[in-house]
Write a protein that holds these residues in place. Structure first.
Motif, PDB file in Angstrom:
ATOM      1  N   ASP A   1       4.608   8.515  -8.380  1.00 56.71           N
ATOM      2  CA  ASP A   1       3.690   8.815  -9.471  1.00 56.71           C
ATOM      3  C   ASP A   1       4.003   7.963 -10.694  1.00 56.71           C
ATOM      4  O   ASP A   1       3.279   8.002 -11.689  1.00 56.71           O
TER       5      ASP A   1
ATOM      6  N   GLN B   1       3.994   1.673  -9.501  1.00 55.52           N
ATOM      7  CA  GLN B   1       2.689   1.399  -8.885  1.00 55.52           C
ATOM      8  C   GLN B   1       2.168   0.030  -9.304  1.00 55.52           C
ATOM      9  O   GLN B   1       1.576  -0.692  -8.510  1.00 55.52           O
TER      10      GLN B   1
ATOM     11  N   SER C   1       3.840   5.011 -12.963  1.00 55.58           N
ATOM     12  CA  SER C   1       2.835   3.954 -13.110  1.00 55.58           C
ATOM     13  C   SER C   1       3.461   2.560 -13.126  1.00 55.58           C
ATOM     14  O   SER C   1       2.820   1.581 -12.706  1.00 55.58           O
TER      15      SER C   1
ATOM     16  N   PHE D   1       0.821  -1.219   0.000  1.00 53.04           N
ATOM     17  CA  PHE D   1       0.000   0.000   0.000  1.00 53.04           C
ATOM     18  C   PHE D   1       0.853   1.266   0.000  1.00 53.04           C
ATOM     19  O   PHE D   1       0.668   2.135  -0.859  1.00 53.04           O
ATOM     20  N   PRO D   2       1.805   1.418   0.931  1.00 54.25           N
ATOM     21  CA  PRO D   2       2.610   2.648   0.869  1.00 54.25           C
ATOM     22  C   PRO D   2       3.527   2.705  -0.361  1.00 54.25           C
ATOM     23  O   PRO D   2       3.823   3.806  -0.864  1.00 54.25           O
TER      24      PRO D   2
ATOM     25  N   ALA E   1       2.742   1.725  -3.384  1.00 56.10           N
ATOM     26  CA  ALA E   1       1.933   2.168  -4.521  1.00 56.10           C
ATOM     27  C   ALA E   1       1.590   3.653  -4.421  1.00 56.10           C
ATOM     28  O   ALA E   1       1.440   4.328  -5.448  1.00 56.10           O
ATOM     29  N   HIS E   2       1.473   4.169  -3.215  1.00 52.42           N
ATOM     30  CA  HIS E   2       1.098   5.567  -3.049  1.00 52.42           C
ATOM     31  C   HIS E   2       2.301   6.512  -2.929  1.00 52.42           C
ATOM     32  O   HIS E   2       2.132   7.733  -2.889  1.00 52.42           O
TER      33      HIS E   2
END
Length: 162
Positions: free
Chosen positions: A60, A65, A62, A53-54, A56-57
């Motif tokens: 920026d 991510q 892609s 989770f962290p 992927a966030h």
């Protein structure tokens, strides 16, 4: 002198009959291995999902991510598979013991309800006399003074609450 065998306690009989059934021990090495593997997969899957989770966030990009999302989905899959393994092997040991216990209790109940077995008459036993009155068909059967098994209502009486 001959010694009479001491009647075994109920627990001793249960252990002996369990050994006669040759049911594998629920804590066998292979079962324990699968149980530990399931717990490990479940824990590792939750950790991977929480880590993804962290990741992927935090960016920026892609591509990064996408990698983090793949890692998260792999973690969720590992957690689900681990939970299924853990649940299957932990419940199988419990249900195996429960089934054996049910079988044992039903056997004991059958022994209590069956009463003493009637021994066959020897061949040289005298025949019943013709003068004795024959039992009447409409007379009620004699009642047995054995106690009712636990939880069995007899003559409309409810079992005592605990």
């Amino acid at each position: 002198m001959t010694s009479t065998p001491v009647p075994a306690s109920r627990a001793d009989r249960f252990v002996r009959e369990l050994a006669e059934l040759k049911i594998p021990d629920p804590a066998a090495a292979r079962t324990a291995l699968w149980l530990r593997l399931g717990g490990l997969l479940m824990t590792a899957g939750l950790a991977l999902g929480a880590l993804a989770f962290p990741l992927a966030h935090a960016t920026d990009n892609s591509l990064a991510q996408g990698d983090a999302l793949s890692l998260g989905l792999g973690g969720i899959t590992a957690a689900v598979v681990g939970a299924a393994l853990f649940l299957r092997y932990s419940l199988s040991g419990f249900l195996r013991f429960w089934l054996v216990r049910q079988s044992y209790d039903l056997d004991r109940l059958g022994e209590r309800l069956g009463g003493p077995a009637v021994a066959p008459k020897p061949a040289d036993a005298p025949a019943p006399e013709a003068d004795s009155p024959a039992p009447q068909a409409d007379s009620p059967a004699p009642e047995v003074d054995s106690p009712a098994p636990e939880g069995e209502p007899r003559n409309g009486a409810a079992p005592s609450p605990r």
